[in-house]
Design a protein around this motif. Structure first.
Motif, short mmCIF file in Angstrom:
data_model
loop_
_atom_site.label_atom_id
_atom_site.label_comp_id
_atom_site.label_asym_id
_atom_site.label_seq_id
_atom_site.Cartn_x
_atom_site.Cartn_y
_atom_site.Cartn_z
N GLU A 58 45.84 32.62 52.41
CA GLU A 58 46.41 32.00 51.22
C GLU A 58 45.32 31.50 50.26
O GLU A 58 45.59 31.26 49.08
N ASN A 59 44.10 31.31 50.77
CA ASN A 59 43.00 30.86 49.92
C ASN A 59 42.43 31.99 49.06
O ASN A 59 41.68 31.74 48.12
N VAL A 60 42.77 33.23 49.41
CA VAL A 60 42.37 34.38 48.59
C VAL A 60 43.47 34.62 47.57
O VAL A 60 44.51 35.18 47.88
N THR A 61 43.25 34.15 46.37
CA THR A 61 44.30 34.19 45.35
C THR A 61 44.26 35.49 44.55
O THR A 61 43.22 36.15 44.45
N LEU A 62 45.40 35.83 43.99
CA LEU A 62 45.48 37.02 43.15
C LEU A 62 44.60 36.88 41.91
O LEU A 62 44.01 37.84 41.44
N SER A 63 44.50 35.67 41.38
CA SER A 63 43.69 35.45 40.17
C SER A 63 42.23 35.75 40.46
O SER A 63 41.50 36.27 39.59
N GLU A 64 41.75 35.44 41.67
CA GLU A 64 40.36 35.74 42.02
C GLU A 64 40.11 37.24 42.10
O GLU A 64 39.07 37.73 41.66
N LEU A 65 41.08 37.96 42.65
CA LEU A 65 40.94 39.42 42.74
C LEU A 65 40.95 40.05 41.36
O LEU A 65 40.19 40.97 41.07
N VAL A 66 41.81 39.55 40.49
CA VAL A 66 41.87 40.07 39.12
C VAL A 66 40.57 39.75 38.37
O VAL A 66 40.03 40.59 37.65
N ARG A 67 40.05 38.55 38.59
CA ARG A 67 38.80 38.16 37.92
C ARG A 67 37.65 39.06 38.37
O ARG A 67 36.78 39.42 37.57
N SER A 68 37.65 39.45 39.64
CA SER A 68 36.61 40.36 40.14
C SER A 68 36.68 41.70 39.43
O SER A 68 35.65 42.26 39.02
N LEU A 69 37.90 42.23 39.26
CA LEU A 69 38.07 43.48 38.53
C LEU A 69 37.65 43.34 37.07
O LEU A 69 36.97 44.20 36.52
N SER A 70 38.04 42.23 36.45
CA SER A 70 37.73 41.99 35.04
C SER A 70 36.23 41.83 34.81
O SER A 70 35.68 42.35 33.84
#
Length: 233
Positions: free
Chosen positions: A29-41
């Motif tokens: 749960e600490n791995v958020t979708l926003s963090e994954l999107v930010r990595s792509l961005s």
């Protein structure tokens, strides 16, 4: 997933412990979708300097009804037919405005009544797809740097193995300048089983994907040898 060019957890895992680690990551749960999107961005933004770009967006319906027994339907919602389990995804693919070369994903939006680990998996899969698309689209463009797809360490490894995939004749020598994307693609394609003759059919996506998998194994061994690391039980 990006390194191995696959979204299949079993395929990219070297052992059971690593496989469990991937699943724990997706479920964390600490791995958020926003963090994954930010990595792509962030990865996309790195390649945008001094370029005119074209951003293309589209919405897709991801139907997961065939996996409903393995997922948690209350955490997903329904799709267009108001019956099947799934969600919607809206990625924005950024292309170079002059060449049309894919530079990455600037953003990815997902929506449904709820979101679970399957959505994280989908975003990571998009990253894999973009990298493979970059290789296919840029295989003849010597103006593109290999840095778009391969880090500096990976390029060093590619330089080291280039002679092993070249032939004795000039026709089987890498014809591209070292450091450009077609140069790297040529080596990867040879690892994937391509003949190497530029006069013939160019390497397709399956060949490049297979070559990337072969290269990942070579790169791992190269890093271990370079660092003097030894695995022990």
């Amino acid at each position: 997933m990006r390194k191995h060019q696959s979204i299949n957890i079993r395929q990219i895992s070297r052992n059971w412990a690593e496989q469990m680690g991937y699943y724990r990551f997706l479920e964390n749960e600490n791995v958020t979708l926003s963090e994954l999107v930010r990595s792509l961005s962030d990865d996309c933004e790195f390649h945008l300097a001094k370029r005119h770009v074209l951003a293309i967006s589209d919405t897709s319906e991801i139907n997961l009804q065939s996996h409903a027994g393995r997922l948690s339907p209350p955490g997903l919602g329904v799709v267009g037919n108001n019956t099947d389990v799934g969600f919607y995804i809206h990625p924005t693919l950024v292309l170079d405005g002059e060449s049309g070369f894919p530079l990455g994903l600037s953003t990815v939006k997902l929506w449904s009544r709820a979101i679970n680990h399957a959505d994280k998996h989908q975003r990571l899969a998009l990253s894999v797809a973009v990298r493979t698309l970059q290789m296919v689209e840029g295989r003849d463009n010597t103006q593109l740097s290999a840095q778009l797809t391969f880090c500096l360490e990976q390029q060093q490894c590619l330089s080291g193995i280039q002679s092993s995939v070249e032939g004795d004749t000039k026709k089987l020598q890498n014809p591209y300048p070292r450091g450009c994307l077609p140069w790297a693609n040529w080596i990867i394609a040879r690892l994937g089983g391509w003949s190497g003759y530029t006069s013939g059919r160019p390497p397709g996506m399956p060949t490049l994907v297979h070559g990337l998998r072969q290269f990942e194994s070579i790169f791992l061994g190269w890093k271990l040898a370079l660092g003097g690391l030894v695995y022990t039980r």
